[in-house]
Scaffold this motif. Structure first.
Motif, PDB file in Angstrom:
ATOM      1  N   VAL A  14      -6.519   5.406  -1.243  1.00  0.00           N
ATOM      2  CA  VAL A  14      -5.505   4.492  -0.723  1.00  0.00           C
ATOM      3  C   VAL A  14      -5.307   4.712   0.780  1.00  0.00           C
ATOM      4  O   VAL A  14      -5.031   3.782   1.528  1.00  0.00           O
ATOM      5  CB  VAL A  14      -4.188   4.674  -1.509  1.00  0.00           C
TER       6      VAL A  14
ATOM      7  N   PHE B 150      -7.402  -2.441  -6.681  1.00  0.00           N
ATOM      8  CA  PHE B 150      -6.814  -2.147  -5.377  1.00  0.00           C
ATOM      9  C   PHE B 150      -7.771  -2.563  -4.259  1.00  0.00           C
ATOM     10  O   PHE B 150      -7.343  -3.123  -3.237  1.00  0.00           O
ATOM     11  CB  PHE B 150      -6.492  -0.652  -5.293  1.00  0.00           C
TER      12      PHE B 150
ATOM     13  N   VAL C 299      -2.028  -4.319 -10.258  1.00  0.00           N
ATOM     14  CA  VAL C 299      -1.981  -2.929  -9.770  1.00  0.00           C
ATOM     15  C   VAL C 299      -0.685  -2.267 -10.207  1.00  0.00           C
ATOM     16  O   VAL C 299      -0.677  -1.109 -10.655  1.00  0.00           O
ATOM     17  CB  VAL C 299      -2.128  -2.893  -8.233  1.00  0.00           C
TER      18      VAL C 299
ATOM     19  N   VAL D 193       0.838  -1.200   0.000  1.00  0.00           N
ATOM     20  CA  VAL D 193       0.000   0.000   0.000  1.00  0.00           C
ATOM     21  C   VAL D 193       0.871   1.247   0.000  1.00  0.00           C
ATOM     22  O   VAL D 193       0.602   2.221  -0.711  1.00  0.00           O
ATOM     23  CB  VAL D 193      -0.949  -0.020   1.216  1.00  0.00           C
TER      24      VAL D 193
ATOM     25  N   VAL E 227       2.222   1.851  -3.471  1.00  0.00           N
ATOM     26  CA  VAL E 227       1.212   2.470  -4.334  1.00  0.00           C
ATOM     27  C   VAL E 227       1.136   3.961  -4.048  1.00  0.00           C
ATOM     28  O   VAL E 227       1.098   4.802  -4.953  1.00  0.00           O
ATOM     29  CB  VAL E 227      -0.159   1.798  -4.120  1.00  0.00           C
TER      30      VAL E 227
END
Lengths: 183, 96, 157, 99
Positions: free
Chosen positions: A46, B47, B6, A2, A5
């Protein structure tokens, strides 16, 4: 993963911002701002701030794009050459930014469960709002009920701002209508 | 697998962004922004599955799809008519 | 009226799908908002054969799978051209006749053309569509007229 | 089930990548639109279908198909509008020499 990203998204965000600054075709700048808003909204997604992401996408990609485009219809497409050099504003911005970053050093760590924000009313909202208000979404419950007067005030401000913007953008149309009538 | 998807999607978002930065015409930038929106929608959906909470993310993806389209059409309308339809003549009323 | 009712049902189904909470109060709100949306749409005069092309739906069930297959084949062709080191593309602008009788039919045809990679509809007039094709093959595929015939059949239902 | 999903996701990711490369490699706006077509159709469809296999039956599946339907309906409209606006903005397509 995460975090990775997030870093990539923030990198793309920086590229978009720099490109938006360097372009002189304001129409293209509006496009870059659209991409920028979408990226910012995705960063919020996110970070699990889904409600903020909704707002950012609706306002940033939808309404601001349209408002900026309408403004371009009034002021023209190309950026004017700046009259004086922007070094003093740059200095002010850099100093302010540095002060703000220095200020964040005292703040609790990101996502810290012991942060003051998570100690006071947040647990009560999370635990009690389904029973007390009966709205499934906690954020909506807080905005529309616990802080109802706040939200009403905000709506008044936004409504006034909207009226002002529409009044500014509507001027040109009336003049053109009159011009066509006179012709 | 989801992580790979992703990653690839983030990469292609970067490719679309390069096109948006390089231009050369304003239409290329609109095209890049449009492609970027599509990729973001798919990325957000994937995601959501990756972090194991797809429900929320699907709603967001759906809204991106609807709003991105409105944005693109508004931009194209301005690029074609010069504004968002304020100065176009009134259409004749539809016969009932 | 039939169209307004089906639009209301569609909107309400969409609302239910996105809501995910099914108690009396929230469903009531959903009913009210769907009904007001339909009322506004009727006042705007957009609830007609163009705004809600229900007539095309039965034919769509037969058209969609064929379109899906065509689109996938076209995808692989364009992908091969993109990855080919010498970029073997021969862009050209062609005109194809649009024999559809109704506006929704022509729009379906133009949209199907655009949906297929390798061809993009640039301009739609009453009886012709101007198409930008990426390669000779894509142009010839479209000029064979199979897609146009199938969209005409889609209207006939 | 898992294998089918993995294959679809892989195809979708590859299609997205090819589309992205196409957006960079193609010589002019109109040819780039074709490359966008790949990401919009095969790329999005394959990835969303692959996710549908993971989602299983339920509300998620319906929403995935809704997103797919919205993308497949709106993206060609946007592409067409873009091409049309470019033609009206006096952008002539780059054409190959006739054979």
């Amino acid at each position: 993963m995460v975090e990775a990203v997030n870093i990539v998204l923030l990198g793309l965000l920086v590229i978009t911002a720099v490109a938006a600054i360097r372009l002189h075709d304001l129409f293209a700048v509006v496009m870059m701002f659209g991409i920028y808003s979408l990226l910012a909204a995705t960063v919020f997604v996110v970070l699990d701030a889904v409600d903020v992401a909704f707002t950012e996408a609706a306002v940033g990609v939808g309404i601001s794009t349209i408002l900026m485009l309408t403004t371009l219809g009034l002021v023209g497409r190309w950026e004017r050459r700046p009259v004086h050099r922007p070094f003093l504003p740059l200095l002010v911005v850099v100093v302010t930014g540095a002060a703000l970053i220095y200020g964040t050093l005292d703040m609790p760590h990101f996502g810290d469960p012991d942060a003051p924000v998570h100690q006071h009313v947040a647990p009560r909202y999370l635990e009690q709002s389904p029973d007390e208000i009966g709205i499934p979404n906690v954020v909506t419950g807080v905005l529309a009920s616990y802080r109802g007067y706040d939200t009403l005030g905000e709506l008044t401000v936004i409504f006034t701002a909207g009226v002002g913007v529409l009044a500014l953008l509507g001027i040109r149309r009336r003049r053109q209508d009159e011009a066509t009538r006179e012709r | 697998m989801l992580i790979l998807v992703v990653t690839v999607l983030l990469g292609t978002m970067g490719l679309a962004l390069i096109r948006a930065v390089r231009g050369p015409t304003v239409y290329d930038r609109i095209l890049a922004a449009n492609a970027f929106t599509t990729k973001t929608i798919v990325m957000v959906t994937t995601f959501g599955f990756m972090v194991g909470e797809p429900g929320l993310y699907l709603d967001i993806a759906l809204m991106y799809a609807l709003i991105g389209f409105i944005g693109t059409v508004a931009v194209l309308k301005v690029s074609e008519f010069g504004n968002l339809g304020q100065t176009r003549p009134e259409l004749p009323p539809k016969p009932k | 009226m039939k169209r307004a009712l089906s639009l209301f049902l569609l909107l309400f189904a969409f609302w239910l799908l996105l809501s995910g909470h099914y108690d009396f109060w929230l469903i009531g709100l959903g009913l009210i908002s769907s009904a007001s949306a339909v009322f506004l749409a009727r006042r705007m005069g957009i609830v007609d054969a163009e705004g809600l092309p229900l007539d095309l739906v039965p034919g769509l069930l037969r058209y969609a799978p064929w379109l899906f297959g065509t689109v996938i084949r076209a995808n692989f062709d364009v992908a091969r051209r993109i990855l080919h080191p010498r970029l073997p593309i021969t862009p050209m602008v062609i005109r194809v006749p649009a024999e559809q009788r109704t506006a929704p039919g022509r729009v379906s045809y133009a949209n199907s053309i655009t949906l297929t990679p390798g061809t993009i509809s640039l301009e739609v007039s009453d009886d012709e569509i101007e198409v930008h094709a990426l390669s000779v093959d894509a142009a010839e595929d479209l000029q064979s007229g199979e897609m146009g015939r199938r969209v005409v059949a889609l209207e006939a239902h | 089930m898992e294998i089918a999903s993995a294959i679809l996701l892989l195809i979708g990711a590859l299609a997205m990548l090819v589309g992205g490369i196409g957006i960079l490699r193609m010589p002019d706006l109109f040819t780039r639109l074709h490359a966008v077509g790949i990401t919009d159709t095969l790329g999005a469809a394959a990835i969303l279908l692959g996710l549908a296999f993971i989602a299983g039956w339920g509300l998620l599946l319906v929403k995935l198909f809704l997103i797919l339907a919205v993308l497949l309906l709106l993206n060609p409209t946007a592409s067409h509008a873009l091409g049309r606006a470019a033609v009206h903005g006096a952008r002539r397509p780059w054409l190959s020499a006739p054979k």
